[in-house]
Write an enzyme that holds these catalytic residues in place. Structure first.
Site, PDB file in Angstrom:
ATOM      1  N   TYR A 104      19.492  55.268 -29.980  1.00  0.00           N
ATOM      2  CA  TYR A 104      19.303  54.197 -28.909  1.00  0.00           C
ATOM      3  C   TYR A 104      20.037  52.881 -29.126  1.00  0.00           C
ATOM      4  O   TYR A 104      20.588  52.404 -28.224  1.00  0.00           O
ATOM      5  CB  TYR A 104      17.645  54.242 -28.694  1.00  0.00           C
ATOM      6  CG  TYR A 104      17.474  52.971 -27.758  1.00  0.00           C
ATOM      7  CD1 TYR A 104      17.718  53.071 -26.169  1.00  0.00           C
ATOM      8  CD2 TYR A 104      16.932  51.796 -28.235  1.00  0.00           C
ATOM      9  CE1 TYR A 104      17.654  51.989 -25.470  1.00  0.00           C
ATOM     10  CE2 TYR A 104      16.887  50.629 -27.251  1.00  0.00           C
ATOM     11  CZ  TYR A 104      17.140  50.947 -25.985  1.00  0.00           C
ATOM     12  OH  TYR A 104      16.752  49.939 -25.170  1.00  0.00           O
ATOM     13  N   ARG A 109      10.778  42.450 -33.682  1.00  0.00           N
ATOM     14  CA  ARG A 109       9.965  40.914 -33.235  1.00  0.00           C
ATOM     15  C   ARG A 109       9.354  41.097 -31.902  1.00  0.00           C
ATOM     16  O   ARG A 109       8.355  40.677 -31.567  1.00  0.00           O
ATOM     17  CB  ARG A 109      11.297  39.853 -33.254  1.00  0.00           C
ATOM     18  CG  ARG A 109      10.711  38.646 -32.718  1.00  0.00           C
ATOM     19  CD  ARG A 109      11.696  37.679 -32.298  1.00  0.00           C
ATOM     20  NE  ARG A 109      12.423  38.353 -31.243  1.00  0.00           N
ATOM     21  CZ  ARG A 109      13.515  37.860 -30.765  1.00  0.00           C
ATOM     22  NH1 ARG A 109      14.602  37.110 -31.429  1.00  0.00           N
ATOM     23  NH2 ARG A 109      14.257  38.795 -29.666  1.00  0.00           N
ATOM     24  N   PHE A 118      31.428  33.618 -35.023  1.00  0.00           N
ATOM     25  CA  PHE A 118      30.650  34.377 -33.841  1.00  0.00           C
ATOM     26  C   PHE A 118      29.968  35.623 -34.560  1.00  0.00           C
ATOM     27  O   PHE A 118      28.864  35.766 -33.827  1.00  0.00           O
ATOM     28  CB  PHE A 118      32.035  35.145 -33.312  1.00  0.00           C
ATOM     29  CG  PHE A 118      31.473  35.777 -32.078  1.00  0.00           C
ATOM     30  CD1 PHE A 118      31.390  35.380 -30.886  1.00  0.00           C
ATOM     31  CD2 PHE A 118      31.521  37.216 -32.213  1.00  0.00           C
ATOM     32  CE1 PHE A 118      30.755  36.205 -29.674  1.00  0.00           C
ATOM     33  CE2 PHE A 118      31.043  38.074 -31.056  1.00  0.00           C
ATOM     34  CZ  PHE A 118      30.819  37.532 -29.766  1.00  0.00           C
TER      35      PHE A 118
END
Length: 418
Positions: free
Chosen positions: A172, A219, A289
């Site tokens: 997933y 989280r 980045f």
């Protein structure tokens, strides 16, 4: 005054918040000139800023034509994700849409005007996005179309099934984040700002995405529960509770934290790949980045580890801490030092009775071996007393002003987008 008291407990945060506000942020996020852009591209960057203030800044700091390619890549995937998230679209309509979405990139007039999602403008004005997609070089178009196709198929697969095994958790996370890492890496190489190996090594690129996505899933346990979503793998949580929601019950807090620690240990296994990946990057804008979200993730995991608050509210790192990470994570040695610092923080919190303690210690040992601290480690913690004193004085005089500082910084910590 509570905010001021928190800052006074971390004087280095005050110093770095001031340093950030007084120009430090431009070192990692230089301002982009939009005046020279065509109407379509200006519209795309407006959508970028509206849908992701957290990633917009670092995307716009990328060099050359890569900036436009990543902007369009983000908006295409945001449109795809908006379709997946829209519960008003029946499954018999949504599944074919996800499978076929990549083909709409080549259909100038295709748009979807029936979405109820907050980011629906990227679907309603998809013709502008697809036009700018077709204006990109073919090497960029091929990457974006391919990743969009694979992600759409993966999203459709998980629409009607939950994440059961750890294998499915990885699968997933690959579909929703690992493919993003792979696509970005291929764009980096296509731009010739990075070597070809960066785009070819899909295992490392996948780990970059998985580390971020697993951190967000860990989280966001409570938020996802409140919204009826479940992303923690059943194979893990079923050893601690009959239902995933049971982990939020006060009487289950001890086993809930043990489950949390096991998942954090799982996520930490991606850190060696992250360090190897970052060590290959040569362009500064690409490095910034890639590195900034990764150091935010390790700091977030350290804050979550063995922390009951994950099951009671929101766990996030301090603004000053986030600012420090953003300004420091500009070279591989500094990133290694940051990783070392936070895995040491986790190591110090490992309970001797935790079922995963041995595995946690083992993975931390492997990360230590790759990130032994050098010069950057010491420099991150020791500031001249006069600087700290001045910062504390300025904070005492202007704490209310600083409390509103940089929405983008706060959203870096909270961002669930990868």
């Amino acid at each position: 005054m509570e905010l001021l008291r928190k800052w006074l407990g971390h004087p280095e945060d005050i110093y770095n918040l001031l340093r950030f506000k007084m120009g430090g942020y431009r070192a990692v996020m230089p301002r982009m000139d939009t005046d020279s852009l065509g109407c379509g591209l200006r519209t795309c960057y407006r959508y970028l800023n509206q849908t992701s203030r957290s990633f917009a800044a670092v995307i716009q700091a990328l060099d050359g034509e890569l900036r436009h390619a990543v902007c369009i890549f983000y908006l295409v995937l945001r449109a795809l994700d908006t379709v997946e998230d829209d519960m008003s679209i029946p499954l018999d309509v949504k599944v074919p849409m996800l499978h076929e979405f990549h083909s709409h990139l080549y259909q100038p007039d295709w748009k979807y005007t029936e979405s109820k999602e907050k980011d629906r403008q990227v679907l309603e004005d998809f013709p502008t996005i697809s036009m700018e997609f077709r204006n990109l070089s073919k090497v960029y178009q091929d990457v974006i179309s391919d990743i969009c196709h694979k992600m759409g198929v993966g999203m459709a697969e998980f629409l009607e099934k939950k994440v059961d095994s750890q294998y499915e958790w990885d699968k997933y996370c690959h579909y929703v984040a690992g493919l993003v890492g792979i696509g970005l890496s291929r764009l980096f190489s296509a731009s010739e700002l990075e070597d070809s190996i960066v785009g070819q090594d899909t295992d490392l690129a996948n780990s970059m995405g998985l580390f971020l996505q697993k951190t967000n899933i860990i989280r966001d346990y409570l938020e996802d529960q409140l919204e009826g979503r479940e992303f923690w793998p059943r194979e893990v949580w079923s050893r601690y509770a009959k239902k995933l929601s049971d982990l939020a019950k006060p009487e289950n807090i001890d086993v809930a934290v043990q489950c949390l620690n096991e998942l954090i240990t799982n996520a930490l296994h991606h850190v060696p790949d992250v360090l190897t990946y970052l060590s290959r990057l040569r362009n500064q804008s690409v490095f910034n980045f890639c590195a900034i979200p990764q150091v935010m993730a390790i700091a977030t995991l350290a804050a979550c580890y063995n922390n009951q608050q994950v099951f009671r509210g929101v766990v996030k790192i301090r603004k000053g801490q986030a600012v420090t990470l953003m300004m420091d994570a500009t070279n591989i040695q500094a990133v290694k030092a940051i990783m070392y610092q936070y895995v040491e923080e986790i190591y110090q919190k490992i309970p001797s009775t935790d079922p995963s303690s041995n595995k946690t210690q083992q993975v931390i040992a492997s990360i230590r071996a790759m990130s032994l601290p050098g010069g950057p480690m010491a420099s991150r913690h020791h500031y001249s007393p006069i600087y700290v004193s001045c910062a504390m004085l300025l904070a005492a005089l202007s704490w209310q002003y600083l409390s509103t500082l940089s929405k983008a910084t706060e959203e870096y910590v909270q961002a669930g987008e990868n």
